[in-house]
Structures are given as structure tokens and as C-alpha cells.
Motif scaffolding. Structure first.
Motif, PDB file in Angstrom:
ATOM      1  N   GLY A  23       0.830  -1.186   0.000  1.00 15.23           N
ATOM      2  CA  GLY A  23       0.000   0.000   0.000  1.00 15.23           C
ATOM      3  C   GLY A  23       0.869   1.242   0.000  1.00 15.23           C
ATOM      4  O   GLY A  23       2.092   1.158   0.098  1.00 15.23           O
ATOM      5  N   GLU A  24       0.214   2.361  -0.130  1.00 17.75           N
ATOM      6  CA  GLU A  24       0.927   3.633  -0.117  1.00 17.75           C
ATOM      7  C   GLU A  24       0.592   4.381   1.155  1.00 17.75           C
ATOM      8  O   GLU A  24      -0.531   4.335   1.643  1.00 17.75           O
ATOM      9  N   ILE A  25       1.597   5.061   1.686  1.00 20.96           N
ATOM     10  CA  ILE A  25       1.413   5.935   2.833  1.00 20.96           C
ATOM     11  C   ILE A  25       1.880   7.306   2.379  1.00 20.96           C
ATOM     12  O   ILE A  25       3.051   7.497   2.072  1.00 20.96           O
ATOM     13  N   GLY A  26       0.983   8.237   2.306  1.00 19.44           N
ATOM     14  CA  GLY A  26       1.349   9.548   1.795  1.00 19.44           C
ATOM     15  C   GLY A  26       1.648   9.469   0.306  1.00 19.44           C
ATOM     16  O   GLY A  26       1.218   8.556  -0.386  1.00 19.44           O
ATOM     17  N   GLN A  27       2.433  10.401  -0.185  1.00 17.29           N
ATOM     18  CA  GLN A  27       2.719  10.458  -1.611  1.00 17.29           C
ATOM     19  C   GLN A  27       4.037   9.803  -2.000  1.00 17.29           C
ATOM     20  O   GLN A  27       4.255   9.533  -3.173  1.00 17.29           O
ATOM     21  N   ASN A  28       4.918   9.557  -1.034  1.00 21.84           N
ATOM     22  CA  ASN A  28       6.211   9.004  -1.440  1.00 21.84           C
ATOM     23  C   ASN A  28       6.658   7.808  -0.604  1.00 21.84           C
ATOM     24  O   ASN A  28       7.822   7.460  -0.606  1.00 21.84           O
ATOM     25  N   MET A  29       5.725   7.166   0.109  1.00 23.42           N
ATOM     26  CA  MET A  29       6.099   6.006   0.916  1.00 23.42           C
ATOM     27  C   MET A  29       5.261   4.797   0.507  1.00 23.42           C
ATOM     28  O   MET A  29       4.084   4.931   0.203  1.00 23.42           O
ATOM     29  N   SER A  30       5.916   3.650   0.527  1.00 20.77           N
ATOM     30  CA  SER A  30       5.237   2.387   0.224  1.00 20.77           C
ATOM     31  C   SER A  30       5.443   1.429   1.383  1.00 20.77           C
ATOM     32  O   SER A  30       6.517   1.372   1.963  1.00 20.77           O
ATOM     33  N   GLU A  31       4.386   0.684   1.709  1.00 17.23           N
ATOM     34  CA  GLU A  31       4.518  -0.350   2.724  1.00 17.23           C
ATOM     35  C   GLU A  31       4.384  -1.702   2.033  1.00 17.23           C
ATOM     36  O   GLU A  31       3.609  -1.861   1.103  1.00 17.23           O
ATOM     37  N   ILE A  32       5.186  -2.639   2.487  1.00 10.14           N
ATOM     38  CA  ILE A  32       5.119  -4.017   2.007  1.00 10.14           C
ATOM     39  C   ILE A  32       4.959  -4.903   3.230  1.00 10.14           C
ATOM     40  O   ILE A  32       5.715  -4.777   4.199  1.00 10.14           O
ATOM     41  N   VAL A  33       3.989  -5.797   3.190  1.00 10.88           N
ATOM     42  CA  VAL A  33       3.760  -6.741   4.276  1.00 10.88           C
ATOM     43  C   VAL A  33       3.858  -8.149   3.705  1.00 10.88           C
ATOM     44  O   VAL A  33       3.229  -8.457   2.696  1.00 10.88           O
ATOM     45  N   ALA A  34       4.667  -8.981   4.337  1.00 15.72           N
ATOM     46  CA  ALA A  34       4.701 -10.411   4.038  1.00 15.72           C
ATOM     47  C   ALA A  34       4.018 -11.092   5.222  1.00 15.72           C
ATOM     48  O   ALA A  34       4.296 -10.763   6.375  1.00 15.72           O
ATOM     49  N   TYR A  35       3.090 -12.008   4.935  1.00 13.83           N
ATOM     50  CA  TYR A  35       2.403 -12.673   6.028  1.00 13.83           C
ATOM     51  C   TYR A  35       2.065 -14.108   5.663  1.00 13.83           C
ATOM     52  O   TYR A  35       2.024 -14.469   4.482  1.00 13.83           O
ATOM     53  N   GLY A  36       1.886 -14.908   6.688  1.00 15.07           N
ATOM     54  CA  GLY A  36       1.552 -16.304   6.494  1.00 15.07           C
ATOM     55  C   GLY A  36       1.250 -16.943   7.837  1.00 15.07           C
ATOM     56  O   GLY A  36       1.064 -16.251   8.835  1.00 15.07           O
ATOM     57  N   THR A  37       1.222 -18.272   7.860  1.00 15.77           N
ATOM     58  CA  THR A  37       0.953 -19.018   9.083  1.00 15.77           C
ATOM     59  C   THR A  37       2.204 -19.789   9.472  1.00 15.77           C
ATOM     60  O   THR A  37       2.732 -20.578   8.681  1.00 15.77           O
ATOM     61  N   ALA A  38       2.677 -19.540  10.675  1.00 15.70           N
ATOM     62  CA  ALA A  38       3.863 -20.226  11.197  1.00 15.70           C
ATOM     63  C   ALA A  38       3.464 -21.620  11.667  1.00 15.70           C
ATOM     64  O   ALA A  38       2.483 -21.775  12.400  1.00 15.70           O
ATOM     65  N   VAL A  39       4.224 -22.627  11.234  1.00 11.08           N
ATOM     66  CA  VAL A  39       3.943 -24.015  11.596  1.00 11.08           C
ATOM     67  C   VAL A  39       5.239 -24.761  11.874  1.00 11.08           C
ATOM     68  O   VAL A  39       6.319 -24.310  11.501  1.00 11.08           O
TER      69      VAL A  39
END
Length: 107
Positions: free
Chosen positions: A85-101
């Protein structure tokens, strides 16, 4: 650490589910990269400065997710996904997610 986008890992059995794990990073584009990218944007084609930034961000998000899964006692992550996603005009967020097993190789 085994990381898969599927629910199961072939030839492995899930012995314990620890729960969701996340790795998050937020990156800001620098002024220099913005200027170069703006010129490239006028010409068309790939803007390699942003591609490189987002690739590095994905790697960092995965690394952080692995650290969190390891701290929980996991040796694998299933159903791994990315979100951005974008935060403001010049920042990007990246999220990696899953299930720990914890998995074990089938006999």
C-alpha cells in the motif's frame, strides 16, 4: 525455513500451528530517485529505481517474517502472501504474512 504459498507442503506433515506471522517494512522514495523516475516516466518503460526499491522491500519483509516465525518455534510458513500500500505520496509499505507451523518430513 520452508516458505510456501500453499496450504500444505508436499512430503511434510504439519505437527503444530503457531499462528499468523508478519514482516513489515515502509520505504520512502528519495528525492534523487523521484527526479530520475519522473524523467523516465515521461519516456515510458520500466522505472528500475522503483522496481529495485520494491524488490528490496519484499526481501526485507520476508526476512522479518522469518525472524518472527523462528521466535515462535516454527520451521515453516504456509499460505505466505504479500500485500502493499501507499502511505502519503512518497512512501510504500510491504507486508509479508503467512501461518507459522512446525512440520516434519513424512516417513
Amino acid at each position: 525455513m520452508l516458505i510456501v504459498t500453499t496450504e500444505r507442503i508436499e512430503n511434510y506433515e504439519v505437527k503444530e500451528v503457531y499462528g499468523p506471522v508478519f514482516g513489515l517494512t515502509v520505504r520512502a522514495r528519495g528525492l534523487g530517485k523521484d527526479i530520475v523516475a519522473s524523467f523516465k516516466g515521461l519516456m515510458g518503460g520500466e522505472i528500475s529505481q522503483y522496481t529495485e526499491m520494491l524488490e528490496d522491500a519484499r526481501k526485507q519483509a520476508v526476512d522479518r517474517m522469518v525472524v518472527n516465525a523462528t521466535a515462535m518455534g516454527a520451521n515453516a510458513i504456509v499460505m505466505m502472501r504479500f500485500d502493499s500500500g501507499e502511505i502519503g505520496q512518497n512512501m510504500s509499505e510491504i507486508v509479508a504474512y503467512g501461518t507459522a507451523v512446525r512440520v516434519e518430513k513424512k516417513q
